[in-house]
Design a protein around this motif. Structure first.
Motif, PDB file in Angstrom:
ATOM      1  N   VAL A  85     -71.777 -12.916  17.268  1.00 32.02           N
ATOM      2  CA  VAL A  85     -70.928 -11.629  17.140  1.00 32.02           C
ATOM      3  C   VAL A  85     -70.594 -11.264  18.764  1.00 32.02           C
ATOM      4  O   VAL A  85     -69.420 -10.858  18.717  1.00 32.02           O
ATOM      5  CB  VAL A  85     -72.084 -10.302  16.636  1.00 32.02           C
ATOM      6  CG1 VAL A  85     -71.206  -9.202  16.965  1.00 32.02           C
ATOM      7  CG2 VAL A  85     -72.299 -10.315  15.237  1.00 32.02           C
ATOM      8  N   ASN A  86     -71.340 -11.672  19.667  1.00 37.54           N
ATOM      9  CA  ASN A  86     -70.980 -11.393  21.103  1.00 37.54           C
ATOM     10  C   ASN A  86     -69.646 -12.231  21.405  1.00 37.54           C
ATOM     11  O   ASN A  86     -68.791 -11.821  21.895  1.00 37.54           O
ATOM     12  CB  ASN A  86     -72.079 -11.466  21.961  1.00 37.54           C
ATOM     13  CG  ASN A  86     -73.066 -10.388  21.990  1.00 37.54           C
ATOM     14  OD1 ASN A  86     -73.073  -9.418  21.515  1.00 37.54           O
ATOM     15  ND2 ASN A  86     -74.361 -10.944  22.354  1.00 37.54           N
ATOM     16  N   ALA A  87     -69.594 -13.486  20.902  1.00 35.85           N
ATOM     17  CA  ALA A  87     -68.777 -14.508  21.343  1.00 35.85           C
ATOM     18  C   ALA A  87     -67.481 -14.123  20.660  1.00 35.85           C
ATOM     19  O   ALA A  87     -66.245 -13.971  20.915  1.00 35.85           O
ATOM     20  CB  ALA A  87     -69.272 -16.000  20.670  1.00 35.85           C
ATOM     21  N   LEU A  88     -67.576 -13.533  19.367  1.00 36.44           N
ATOM     22  CA  LEU A  88     -66.332 -13.096  18.705  1.00 36.44           C
ATOM     23  C   LEU A  88     -66.059 -11.889  19.201  1.00 36.44           C
ATOM     24  O   LEU A  88     -64.539 -11.523  19.179  1.00 36.44           O
ATOM     25  CB  LEU A  88     -66.772 -12.903  17.031  1.00 36.44           C
ATOM     26  CG  LEU A  88     -67.097 -14.151  16.129  1.00 36.44           C
ATOM     27  CD1 LEU A  88     -67.771 -13.607  14.852  1.00 36.44           C
ATOM     28  CD2 LEU A  88     -66.037 -15.165  16.207  1.00 36.44           C
ATOM     29  N   ASP A  89     -66.861 -10.965  19.585  1.00 38.52           N
ATOM     30  CA  ASP A  89     -66.499  -9.898  20.342  1.00 38.52           C
ATOM     31  C   ASP A  89     -65.590  -9.749  21.568  1.00 38.52           C
ATOM     32  O   ASP A  89     -64.102  -9.220  21.725  1.00 38.52           O
ATOM     33  CB  ASP A  89     -67.469  -8.721  20.670  1.00 38.52           C
ATOM     34  CG  ASP A  89     -67.043  -7.253  21.179  1.00 38.52           C
ATOM     35  OD1 ASP A  89     -66.362  -6.710  20.119  1.00 38.52           O
ATOM     36  OD2 ASP A  89     -67.687  -6.923  21.999  1.00 38.52           O
ATOM     37  N   VAL A  90     -65.873 -10.864  22.305  1.00 30.71           N
ATOM     38  CA  VAL A  90     -65.203 -11.032  23.514  1.00 30.71           C
ATOM     39  C   VAL A  90     -63.744 -11.824  23.223  1.00 30.71           C
ATOM     40  O   VAL A  90     -62.689 -11.481  23.734  1.00 30.71           O
ATOM     41  CB  VAL A  90     -65.712 -12.282  24.091  1.00 30.71           C
ATOM     42  CG1 VAL A  90     -64.674 -12.820  25.509  1.00 30.71           C
ATOM     43  CG2 VAL A  90     -67.022 -11.665  24.998  1.00 30.71           C
ATOM     44  N   MET A  91     -63.700 -12.664  22.190  1.00 38.21           N
ATOM     45  CA  MET A  91     -62.412 -13.213  21.755  1.00 38.21           C
ATOM     46  C   MET A  91     -61.646 -12.282  20.975  1.00 38.21           C
ATOM     47  O   MET A  91     -60.235 -12.364  21.058  1.00 38.21           O
ATOM     48  CB  MET A  91     -62.777 -14.285  20.642  1.00 38.21           C
ATOM     49  CG  MET A  91     -63.394 -15.492  21.157  1.00 38.21           C
ATOM     50  SD  MET A  91     -63.786 -16.365  19.972  1.00 38.21           S
ATOM     51  CE  MET A  91     -62.643 -16.817  19.110  1.00 38.21           C
ATOM     52  N   ALA A  92     -62.153 -11.337  20.512  1.00 38.38           N
ATOM     53  CA  ALA A  92     -61.008 -10.168  19.791  1.00 38.38           C
ATOM     54  C   ALA A  92     -60.475  -9.352  20.571  1.00 38.38           C
ATOM     55  O   ALA A  92     -59.267  -8.912  20.672  1.00 38.38           O
ATOM     56  CB  ALA A  92     -62.081  -9.284  18.880  1.00 38.38           C
ATOM     57  N   LYS A  93     -61.270  -8.978  21.946  1.00 37.79           N
ATOM     58  CA  LYS A  93     -60.706  -8.185  22.753  1.00 37.79           C
ATOM     59  C   LYS A  93     -59.858  -8.766  23.805  1.00 37.79           C
ATOM     60  O   LYS A  93     -58.734  -8.235  24.214  1.00 37.79           O
ATOM     61  CB  LYS A  93     -61.748  -7.705  23.889  1.00 37.79           C
ATOM     62  CG  LYS A  93     -62.942  -6.778  23.245  1.00 37.79           C
ATOM     63  CD  LYS A  93     -64.016  -6.453  23.922  1.00 37.79           C
ATOM     64  CE  LYS A  93     -65.118  -5.202  23.175  1.00 37.79           C
ATOM     65  NZ  LYS A  93     -65.985  -4.796  24.171  1.00 37.79           N
ATOM     66  N   ASN A  94     -59.830 -10.239  23.787  1.00 34.52           N
ATOM     67  CA  ASN A  94     -59.055 -11.074  24.988  1.00 34.52           C
ATOM     68  C   ASN A  94     -57.753 -11.443  24.215  1.00 34.52           C
ATOM     69  O   ASN A  94     -56.855 -11.585  24.771  1.00 34.52           O
ATOM     70  CB  ASN A  94     -59.787 -12.080  25.363  1.00 34.52           C
ATOM     71  CG  ASN A  94     -60.888 -11.590  26.352  1.00 34.52           C
ATOM     72  OD1 ASN A  94     -60.786 -10.524  26.799  1.00 34.52           O
ATOM     73  ND2 ASN A  94     -61.887 -12.703  26.681  1.00 34.52           N
ATOM     74  N   GLU A  95     -57.998 -11.886  23.117  1.00 31.14           N
ATOM     75  CA  GLU A  95     -56.846 -12.606  22.045  1.00 31.14           C
ATOM     76  C   GLU A  95     -56.377 -11.779  20.844  1.00 31.14           C
ATOM     77  O   GLU A  95     -55.302 -12.171  20.504  1.00 31.14           O
ATOM     78  CB  GLU A  95     -57.308 -13.933  21.573  1.00 31.14           C
ATOM     79  CG  GLU A  95     -57.823 -14.829  22.906  1.00 31.14           C
ATOM     80  CD  GLU A  95     -58.479 -16.126  22.453  1.00 31.14           C
ATOM     81  OE1 GLU A  95     -57.919 -16.557  21.340  1.00 31.14           O
ATOM     82  OE2 GLU A  95     -59.422 -16.895  22.946  1.00 31.14           O
ATOM     83  N   GLY A  96     -56.901 -10.888  20.661  1.00 25.40           N
ATOM     84  CA  GLY A  96     -56.432 -10.114  19.454  1.00 25.40           C
ATOM     85  C   GLY A  96     -56.691 -10.728  18.135  1.00 25.40           C
ATOM     86  O   GLY A  96     -57.213  -9.794  17.363  1.00 25.40           O
ATOM     87  N   GLN A  97     -56.680 -12.023  17.785  1.00 27.74           N
ATOM     88  CA  GLN A  97     -56.895 -12.568  16.600  1.00 27.74           C
ATOM     89  C   GLN A  97     -57.321 -14.007  16.771  1.00 27.74           C
ATOM     90  O   GLN A  97     -56.691 -14.538  17.741  1.00 27.74           O
ATOM     91  CB  GLN A  97     -55.653 -12.524  15.438  1.00 27.74           C
ATOM     92  CG  GLN A  97     -54.405 -13.215  16.069  1.00 27.74           C
ATOM     93  CD  GLN A  97     -53.351 -13.049  15.244  1.00 27.74           C
ATOM     94  OE1 GLN A  97     -53.205 -12.095  14.547  1.00 27.74           O
ATOM     95  NE2 GLN A  97     -52.353 -14.026  15.121  1.00 27.74           N
ATOM     96  N   PHE A  98     -58.174 -14.451  15.952  1.00 24.19           N
ATOM     97  CA  PHE A  98     -58.626 -15.861  16.163  1.00 24.19           C
ATOM     98  C   PHE A  98     -58.943 -16.367  14.696  1.00 24.19           C
ATOM     99  O   PHE A  98     -58.945 -15.580  13.667  1.00 24.19           O
ATOM    100  CB  PHE A  98     -59.729 -15.926  16.764  1.00 24.19           C
ATOM    101  CG  PHE A  98     -60.595 -15.005  16.664  1.00 24.19           C
ATOM    102  CD1 PHE A  98     -61.669 -15.372  15.645  1.00 24.19           C
ATOM    103  CD2 PHE A  98     -60.670 -13.624  17.308  1.00 24.19           C
ATOM    104  CE1 PHE A  98     -62.700 -14.351  15.463  1.00 24.19           C
ATOM    105  CE2 PHE A  98     -61.819 -12.833  17.083  1.00 24.19           C
ATOM    106  CZ  PHE A  98     -62.753 -13.241  16.137  1.00 24.19           C
TER     107      PHE A  98
END
Length: 304
Positions: A85-98
């Protein structure tokens, strides 16, 4: 249906299925896949063993799957879930979608563990069909013993042997699956009484049944613990069997994305189950009705 010239019966009637996997399981326990001629460590797993050997291994392994034992693994599962969840949270904030299916977001795709795990599930269709249709020819004339190659099998078996050595030399009690098997051997407290319905208490979240009931399989109380190789074999079975869990979770994520109202209802139910410590107790988790419904519907739509 037929696999080549061999007739195969597919059972779809719920009551008959219940008889096969619960009520009369002592008659239907042998697996379709037979142990290989090489008598490898993998052939010692409960998924490949037959007859009395299967009965003994299952009787020792089954107590590791009771609700009480599984609840001890909850902390390990929570730790890994939080990491994801922490890894996904960082990606969501930095990239918007993945792409949630792209596991390179969470780890290195070239990691040897992942490479060998993927190879286990990447057997060619030709090899898969031949293993079903002409298994005897493959074994005796082409020296192909299984769907996986020796390279992947040896990689995981060696890792599991290392884990076993480290755990055996430690006084600490471990709550993961292999740890439970090692603990039972140290304590010599495994009672070889087989209860065919015991494993089904997991899904209902009920208390584990008494092990004092007379065995329907007449297992003698001998060899009450697993050998080193047998413990390694059960560990490999879990490595090779993670695909069904992985695919179910992937399809569940996919269906939730397509059905945001269902996703929101599930989100609300899970949030309501979180305690004051920010955790969901295991006994509460196993009794969340909507979560159970979502998983069941996923399995109905996308059977592993």
């Amino acid at each position: 249906v037929y696999e080549g010239l061999k007739p195969v019966l597919i059972v779809a009637e719920p009551e008959l299925i219940k008889h096969i996997i619960v009520t009369d399981f002592n008659v239907f326990h042998d697996r379709k896949w037979k142990p290989s001629d090489r008598n490898t460590v993998v052939d010692l797993s409960v998924a490949a063993a037959e007859g009395d050997h299967w009965r003994r291994v299952r009787a020792v392994v089954s107590p590791a799957f009771t609700s009480r034992k599984l609840s001890k693994m909850n902390a390990l599962i929570n730790e890994l879930s939080n990491r994801m969840v922490n890894a996904l949270d960082v990606m969501a904030k930095n990239e918007g979608q993945f792409d949630v299916i792209d596991i390179s977001a969470l780890t290195d795709l070239d990691d040897p563990y992942l490479v060998n795990a993927r190879n286990i599930f990447s057997a060619s269709m030709f090899r898969f069909l031949c293993a079903h249709l002409i298994p005897t020819f493959l074994r005796h004339f082409l020296n192909i013993k299984s769907l996986t190659t020796d390279r992947e099998t040896d990689y995981f078996v060696n890792i599991l042997r290392q884990i076993l050595t480290l755990r055996q030399n430690s006084d600490k009690k471990f709550t993961h699956f292999m740890g439970l098997l090692i603990n039972s051997r140290k304590e010599r407290d495994v009672t070889l009484v087989d209860n065919d319905s015991q494993i089904h208490y997991i899904n209902s979240g009920g208390e584990e049944p008494s092990l004092s009931r007379q065995s329907s399989m007449n297992i003698k109380a001998v060899n009450q613990s697993l050998s080193d190789e047998e413990i390694v074999a059960q560990g490999f079975m879990f490595v090779a069997g993670f695909g069904t869990t992985s695919s179910t979770l992937a399809f569940m994520a996919y269906e939730l994305a397509l059905n945001p109202s269902v996703q929101q209802k599930l989100y609300d139910e899970i949030n309501g189950a979180i305690d004051s410590d920010g955790e969901i107790p295991y006994d509460v988790l196993t009794r969340l009705p909507y979560l159970d419904a979502v998983l069941s519907e996923t399995l109905r739509l996308h059977t592993p």
